[in-house]
Write a protein that holds these residues in place. Structure first.
Motif, PDB file in Angstrom:
ATOM      1  N   SER A   1       0.889  -1.262   0.035  1.00 40.52           N
ATOM      2  CA  SER A   1       0.107   0.006   0.048  1.00 40.52           C
ATOM      3  C   SER A   1       1.073   1.374   0.134  1.00 40.52           C
ATOM      4  CB  SER A   1      -1.023   0.091   1.268  1.00 40.52           C
ATOM      5  OG  SER A   1      -0.272   0.071   2.276  1.00 40.52           O
ATOM      6  N   PHE A   2       0.638   2.382  -0.606  1.00 43.97           N
ATOM      7  CA  PHE A   2       1.274   3.495  -0.965  1.00 43.97           C
ATOM      8  C   PHE A   2       1.190   4.402   0.264  1.00 43.97           C
ATOM      9  CE2 PHE A   2       1.301   1.598  -5.292  1.00 43.97           C
ATOM     10  CZ  PHE A   2       2.635   1.977  -5.799  1.00 43.97           C
ATOM     11  N   ARG A   3       2.249   4.931   0.889  1.00 44.62           N
ATOM     12  CA  ARG A   3       2.141   5.951   1.849  1.00 44.62           C
ATOM     13  C   ARG A   3       2.265   7.437   1.337  1.00 44.62           C
ATOM     14  NH1 ARG A   3       5.210   3.730   7.143  1.00 44.62           N
ATOM     15  NH2 ARG A   3       4.241   5.626   7.809  1.00 44.62           N
ATOM     16  N   GLU A   4       3.106   7.287   0.211  1.00 44.66           N
ATOM     17  CA  GLU A   4       3.351   8.609  -0.491  1.00 44.66           C
ATOM     18  C   GLU A   4       2.844   8.492  -1.839  1.00 44.66           C
ATOM     19  OE1 GLU A   4       4.723  11.193   0.876  1.00 44.66           O
ATOM     20  OE2 GLU A   4       5.421  10.534   2.799  1.00 44.66           O
ATOM     21  N   SER A   5       2.819   9.651  -2.837  1.00 40.64           N
ATOM     22  CA  SER A   5       2.382   9.797  -3.946  1.00 40.64           C
ATOM     23  C   SER A   5       3.376   9.196  -5.023  1.00 40.64           C
ATOM     24  CB  SER A   5       2.109  11.243  -4.502  1.00 40.64           C
ATOM     25  OG  SER A   5       3.338  11.713  -4.393  1.00 40.64           O
ATOM     26  N   GLY A   6       2.750   8.711  -6.081  1.00 40.57           N
ATOM     27  CA  GLY A   6       3.732   8.033  -7.193  1.00 40.57           C
ATOM     28  C   GLY A   6       4.636   8.940  -7.465  1.00 40.57           C
ATOM     29  N   THR A   7       4.553  10.383  -7.645  1.00 38.19           N
ATOM     30  CA  THR A   7       5.533  11.220  -7.795  1.00 38.19           C
ATOM     31  C   THR A   7       6.744  11.297  -6.959  1.00 38.19           C
ATOM     32  OG1 THR A   7       3.655  12.639  -9.011  1.00 38.19           O
ATOM     33  CG2 THR A   7       5.848  13.647  -8.756  1.00 38.19           C
ATOM     34  N   ARG A   8       6.494  11.308  -5.710  1.00 41.88           N
ATOM     35  CA  ARG A   8       7.309  11.332  -4.597  1.00 41.88           C
ATOM     36  C   ARG A   8       8.197  10.075  -4.662  1.00 41.88           C
ATOM     37  NH1 ARG A   8      10.750  11.305  -1.558  1.00 41.88           N
ATOM     38  NH2 ARG A   8      10.795  11.471   0.635  1.00 41.88           N
ATOM     39  N   ILE A   9       7.482   8.987  -4.886  1.00 37.63           N
ATOM     40  CA  ILE A   9       8.440   7.838  -5.018  1.00 37.63           C
ATOM     41  C   ILE A   9       9.378   7.689  -6.094  1.00 37.63           C
ATOM     42  CG2 ILE A   9       8.270   5.405  -5.452  1.00 37.63           C
ATOM     43  CD1 ILE A   9       5.594   5.346  -3.787  1.00 37.63           C
ATOM     44  N   ILE A  10       8.944   8.110  -7.486  1.00 39.50           N
ATOM     45  CA  ILE A  10       9.761   8.296  -8.675  1.00 39.50           C
ATOM     46  C   ILE A  10      10.830   9.217  -8.470  1.00 39.50           C
ATOM     47  CG2 ILE A  10       9.693   9.045 -11.114  1.00 39.50           C
ATOM     48  CD1 ILE A  10       6.815   8.017 -11.287  1.00 39.50           C
ATOM     49  N   SER A  11      10.585  10.526  -7.679  1.00 40.67           N
ATOM     50  CA  SER A  11      11.679  11.289  -7.379  1.00 40.67           C
ATOM     51  C   SER A  11      12.767  10.656  -6.370  1.00 40.67           C
ATOM     52  CB  SER A  11      10.948  12.588  -6.629  1.00 40.67           C
ATOM     53  OG  SER A  11      12.188  13.274  -6.118  1.00 40.67           O
ATOM     54  N   PHE A  12      12.431   9.619  -5.564  1.00 44.52           N
ATOM     55  CA  PHE A  12      13.368   9.042  -4.638  1.00 44.52           C
ATOM     56  C   PHE A  12      14.205   8.242  -5.507  1.00 44.52           C
ATOM     57  CE2 PHE A  12      14.173   5.156  -2.755  1.00 44.52           C
ATOM     58  CZ  PHE A  12      14.912   5.452  -1.552  1.00 44.52           C
ATOM     59  N   ALA A  13      13.462   7.660  -6.554  1.00 47.32           N
ATOM     60  CA  ALA A  13      14.448   6.437  -7.260  1.00 47.32           C
ATOM     61  C   ALA A  13      14.984   7.174  -8.626  1.00 47.32           C
ATOM     62  CB  ALA A  13      13.579   5.456  -7.677  1.00 47.32           C
ATOM     63  N   GLN A  14      15.041   8.359  -8.847  1.00 42.85           N
ATOM     64  CA  GLN A  14      15.365   8.657 -10.216  1.00 42.85           C
ATOM     65  C   GLN A  14      16.993   8.549 -10.666  1.00 42.85           C
ATOM     66  OE1 GLN A  14      14.586  13.015  -9.352  1.00 42.85           O
ATOM     67  NE2 GLN A  14      16.126  13.472 -10.879  1.00 42.85           N
ATOM     68  N   ASN A  15      17.702   8.295  -9.458  1.00 38.96           N
ATOM     69  CA  ASN A  15      19.176   8.273  -9.688  1.00 38.96           C
ATOM     70  C   ASN A  15      19.504   6.815  -9.369  1.00 38.96           C
ATOM     71  OD1 ASN A  15      20.049  10.737 -10.191  1.00 38.96           O
ATOM     72  ND2 ASN A  15      19.802  11.252  -8.106  1.00 38.96           N
ATOM     73  N   ARG A  16      18.411   5.784  -9.227  1.00 37.24           N
ATOM     74  CA  ARG A  16      18.694   4.420  -9.015  1.00 37.24           C
ATOM     75  C   ARG A  16      18.104   3.513 -10.276  1.00 37.24           C
ATOM     76  NH1 ARG A  16      17.651   6.425  -3.925  1.00 37.24           N
ATOM     77  NH2 ARG A  16      19.092   5.795  -2.416  1.00 37.24           N
ATOM     78  N   PRO A  17      18.573   3.418 -11.324  1.00 40.96           N
ATOM     79  CA  PRO A  17      18.176   2.882 -12.811  1.00 40.96           C
ATOM     80  C   PRO A  17      17.120   1.659 -12.119  1.00 40.96           C
ATOM     81  CG  PRO A  17      20.296   3.403 -13.043  1.00 40.96           C
ATOM     82  CD  PRO A  17      20.272   3.505 -11.424  1.00 40.96           C
ATOM     83  N   VAL A  18      17.817   0.710 -11.450  1.00 43.92           N
ATOM     84  CA  VAL A  18      16.894  -0.630 -11.507  1.00 43.92           C
ATOM     85  C   VAL A  18      15.654  -0.237 -10.672  1.00 43.92           C
ATOM     86  CG1 VAL A  18      16.855  -2.856 -10.459  1.00 43.92           C
ATOM     87  CG2 VAL A  18      18.914  -1.895 -11.542  1.00 43.92           C
ATOM     88  N   ALA A  19      15.963   0.419  -9.554  1.00 48.66           N
ATOM     89  CA  ALA A  19      14.846   0.670  -8.697  1.00 48.66           C
ATOM     90  C   ALA A  19      13.625   1.580  -9.518  1.00 48.66           C
ATOM     91  CB  ALA A  19      14.969   1.561  -7.543  1.00 48.66           C
ATOM     92  N   ASN A  20      14.085   2.539 -10.443  1.00 52.02           N
ATOM     93  CA  ASN A  20      13.235   3.450 -11.192  1.00 52.02           C
ATOM     94  C   ASN A  20      12.473   2.367 -12.195  1.00 52.02           C
ATOM     95  OD1 ASN A  20      12.350   5.916 -12.127  1.00 52.02           O
ATOM     96  ND2 ASN A  20      13.337   5.505 -13.942  1.00 52.02           N
ATOM     97  N   ALA A  21      13.089   1.542 -12.730  1.00 53.56           N
ATOM     98  CA  ALA A  21      12.399   0.480 -13.768  1.00 53.56           C
ATOM     99  C   ALA A  21      11.279  -0.112 -13.234  1.00 53.56           C
ATOM    100  CB  ALA A  21      13.384  -0.162 -14.677  1.00 53.56           C
ATOM    101  N   ILE A  22      11.704  -0.656 -11.849  1.00 50.45           N
ATOM    102  CA  ILE A  22      10.693  -1.621 -11.435  1.00 50.45           C
ATOM    103  C   ILE A  22       9.474  -0.743 -10.675  1.00 50.45           C
ATOM    104  CG2 ILE A  22      10.184  -2.757  -9.205  1.00 50.45           C
ATOM    105  CD1 ILE A  22      13.335  -3.958  -9.545  1.00 50.45           C
ATOM    106  N   ILE A  23       9.696   0.584 -10.338  1.00 49.83           N
ATOM    107  CA  ILE A  23       8.512   1.419  -9.868  1.00 49.83           C
ATOM    108  C   ILE A  23       7.841   1.960 -10.925  1.00 49.83           C
ATOM    109  CG2 ILE A  23       8.196   3.654  -8.858  1.00 49.83           C
ATOM    110  CD1 ILE A  23      10.708   3.268  -7.111  1.00 49.83           C
ATOM    111  N   GLN A  24       8.252   2.140 -12.010  1.00 50.14           N
ATOM    112  CA  GLN A  24       7.518   2.724 -13.212  1.00 50.14           C
ATOM    113  C   GLN A  24       6.558   1.249 -13.483  1.00 50.14           C
ATOM    114  OE1 GLN A  24       7.434   5.329 -14.482  1.00 50.14           O
ATOM    115  NE2 GLN A  24       9.284   6.455 -14.194  1.00 50.14           N
ATOM    116  N   ALA A  25       7.277   0.171 -13.651  1.00 48.03           N
ATOM    117  CA  ALA A  25       6.336  -1.030 -13.767  1.00 48.03           C
ATOM    118  C   ALA A  25       5.411  -1.136 -13.211  1.00 48.03           C
ATOM    119  CB  ALA A  25       7.306  -2.424 -13.882  1.00 48.03           C
ATOM    120  N   ILE A  26       5.492  -1.019 -11.773  1.00 53.27           N
ATOM    121  CA  ILE A  26       4.496  -1.078 -10.854  1.00 53.27           C
ATOM    122  C   ILE A  26       3.268  -0.105 -10.936  1.00 53.27           C
ATOM    123  CG2 ILE A  26       3.922  -0.984  -8.413  1.00 53.27           C
ATOM    124  CD1 ILE A  26       6.589  -2.126  -7.633  1.00 53.27           C
ATOM    125  N   LEU A  27       3.582   1.055 -11.092  1.00 55.10           N
ATOM    126  CA  LEU A  27       2.819   2.187 -11.286  1.00 55.10           C
ATOM    127  C   LEU A  27       1.766   2.122 -12.467  1.00 55.10           C
ATOM    128  CD1 LEU A  27       4.756   5.299 -10.301  1.00 55.10           C
ATOM    129  CD2 LEU A  27       3.173   3.983  -8.995  1.00 55.10           C
TER     130      LEU A  27
END
Length: 627
Positions: free
Chosen positions: A420-446
């Motif tokens: 369950s999301f505690r923060e917005s999708g935008t906030r989570i994407i911002s957190f992961a923008q310098n982490r390529p693997v995490a960013n790809a995974i988050i984008q796929a989840i969203l």
């Protein structure tokens, strides 16, 4: 046409010559004849329908009972650049629609599916539009009520014949008595069927059965004197681990394999064994299907399998290269009593199936009239703990529900993730923008699930890994990272079963439909257990002769190699000491522990061996073999 088949055998499979009966079977199929092929385990049954499926224009439909078998064969064909697809559990209606359309318009050579799929209106509608060149029934003994693995859904395969009456059918199996063969021909309505049957005799496999009070010592001794690749079959995950440790302590390279391991670990262990980096694979019967290793020198059974058919199939994984091999069965009276007690305790009655079915549906939160084609992951131990269920009985009940096409049951370790999301999708994407693997995974989840806050989402980690071009392990690590950063609330649970509901939940009425057949099958299973016990405990009749007679094959001679023809000679204490010293020097206390023998007896025999110069005493007061 057979020359073209031989060319495919060479270019696609890498073999120069057909195995016995393969050419005759393939010729029969290419001539458009209904065919029943009975070939031993490792006899190349799949080639008998795969080569015609490749050679003939159109698509070959293959019916197979097990998800693991379907996945394995589809993967193998893809590796050979053959277009193949399998329909397994957990597929959405849209995905099913796309797969079937691809089979009509996409020049696919093979479509694999379970028999239950044939009851779906969409499947029947699309199969009718396909240019089908061949209908192949794998594990055809499942059709017969007299078979050891009867699945009622197999008797509905006739639907394919109704849709494509002029298409030839090939049914293949490794184990079928005369009654089962006749049932296959009748149920499938095979017309003027050509039956090809190889002998059940395996002259290169020497059957050895030993009744011993110390099975652990017998197992160690066997591998001390028998080199070469081997499988040891056990009945539980616990035993798989315990016997592996026993062999490793005896300096024998071994690994264990069972359905509760992650796909990554199972694959890695299996590959080590295939490459002969480890000698012994200690496994439950989850191991072996689809494994084609020609140089297996022995198969050991530490506990009783379910039937003579299962025993014959499992021992048939030895000696596929034709070289001499051993099928070694280690048992004692306790094993036989345990097998009967286990059968009684795990025998699935209609009332118990109703209980388990209700509890399973409630546990998975499936409402009455719902659930069809929904797939769920399940932690079996947690399910049993929740309702205080006996694990053996509950698992037997789930297998019965699978056999009668209420659910589809597949083993496989996974992690189930609730997020369950505690923060917005935008906030989570911002957190992961310098982490390529995490960013790809988050984008796929969203993209797959959205980012609605306060909604609990069940994340399919395998799907997300595919869509993000990462691994399941990386998906789980990313979810854990987001959880630790308090961006999401993630609950990660280990699961070891995947369950797909094949029909809507209907509680008692679901079970009542097959309750009479269930009782008949329980009686048949008991008789098959009795036949196996008779095979194991008979110490006077040739084991090979008993196996042949079970499968209605006549023989007028004994094999001369089995333990009943050439009895296993009891080992003397001195011989046992020499065996214990084969790997490394030991002191007298270590030898006593290894042999589970009284110290005075061991010391007396050590004295004799020293006098005979068969052993020497080292400066560290350890005994070693005098070489």
């Amino acid at each position: 046409m057979i020359n073209k088949s031989l060319d495919i055998l060479k270019t696609v499979y890498g073999f120069d010559l057909f195995r016995p009966l393969q050419q005759e079977i393939i010729s029969s199929v290419l001539e458009g004849k209904d065919t029943l092929a009975l070939l031993p385990t490792g006899g190349g049954k799949s080639v008998c329908y795969q080569i015609p499926g490749i050679q003939l224009p159109g698509i070959c439909i293959v019916i197979s009972p097990l998800v693991a078998l379907i996945k394995d064969q589809v993967d193998q064909l893809k590796k050979r650049n053959i277009k193949a697809v399998g329909i397994t559990g957990g597929i959405s209606y849209q995905e099913l629609d796309d797969v079937l359309d691809n089979c009509i318009y996409g020049n696919y050579d093979f479509l694999y599916m379970s028999p239950e799929r044939l009851q779906q209106a969409l499947v029947k509608e699309r199969v009718l539009k396909m240019n089908v060149n061949l209908i192949a029934i794998d594990e055809a003994h499942c059709i017969s009520e007299w078979g050891h693995d009867f699945r009622p859904a197999y008797r509905q395969i006739i639907t394919l014949k109704e849709l494509h009456p002029r298409v030839p059918i090939i049914a293949v199996t490794a184990t079928a008595t005369k009654a089962v063969q006749e049932d296959i021909v009748t149920v499938l309505e095979l017309e003027d069927a050509r039956v090809f049957k190889s002998s059940y005799e395996r002259s290169n496999i020497h059957y050895k059965i030993e009744n011993t009070g110390d099975k652990r010592q017998a197992l160690r001794h066997f591998y001390n004197v028998q080199p070469g690749s081997s499988i040891t079959y056990v009945r539980s995950r616990k035993n798989a681990v315990e016997f592996t440790l026993l062999l490793q302590q005896a300096q024998i390279t071994a690994g264990f394999y069972h359905g509760g391991l992650s796909n990554k670990i199972r694959s890695r262990t299996a590959q080590s064994w295939m490459n002969n980096k480890i000698q012994v694979m200690v496994a439950t019967n989850a191991f072996g299907m689809g494994i084609d290793k020609p140089d297996v020198r022995s198969v050991v059974h530490m506990q009783l399998p379910d039937s003579v058919e299962s025993y014959y199939q499992e021992t048939g994984r030895a000696g596929r290269d034709g070289a001499d091999s051993i099928a070694y069965f280690i048992y004692n009276r306790n094993d036989i009593e345990h097998a009967y007690n286990q059968f009684v305790k795990s025998k699935p009655t209609a009332d118990y199936l109703k209980l388990i079915y209700r509890k399973l549906s409630n546990y998975l939160r499936i409402a009455i009239g719902e659930g069809e084609e929904q797939t769920h992951t399940l932690s079996f131990s947690r399910f049993c703990a929740t309702y205080e269920l006996n694990g053996m009985q509950a698992y037997s009940a789930l297998n019965a529900l699978d056999r009668f096409s209420v659910i589809s049951l597949a083993q496989g370790y996974r992690r189930r993730c609730s997020v369950s999301f505690r923060e917005s999708g935008t906030r989570i994407i911002s957190f992961a923008q310098n982490r390529p693997v995490a960013n790809a995974i988050i984008q796929a989840i969203l993209r797959t699930y959205g980012s609605s806050e306060n909604h609990v989402l069940q994340i399919n980690t395998a799907l997300i890994a595919t869509r993000s071009n990462t691994s399941e392990e990386e998906v789980n690590e990313t979810l854990q990272l987001l959880h630790d950063q308090e961006l999401i609330e993630a609950t990660i649970t280990n699961t070891d079963l995947q369950i797909t509901y094949l029909t809507p939940r209907d509680d008692d009425r679901t079970i009542n439909r097959f309750s009479r057949e269930l009782e008949r099958q329980n009686t048949l299973r008991l008789n098959k257990l009795k036949s196996l016990v008779q095979l194991v405990t008979n110490t006077t009749t040739c084991i090979n002769r008993m196996l042949l007679e079970y499968f209605d094959e006549e023989t007028d001679r004994d094999c001369g190699n089995c333990s009943n023809c050439a009895p296993i000679v009891a080992r003397t204490t001195s011989e046992q000491i020499l065996i214990a010293l084969q790997n490394q020097p030991l002191d007298s206390q270590q030898i006593c522990k290894e042999m589970n023998e009284d110290k005075d007896v061991v010391v007396a025999h050590l004295k004799t061996l020293l006098e005979q110069r068969k052993v020497l005493l080292t400066s560290h007061n350890k005994y070693k073999i005098n070489e």
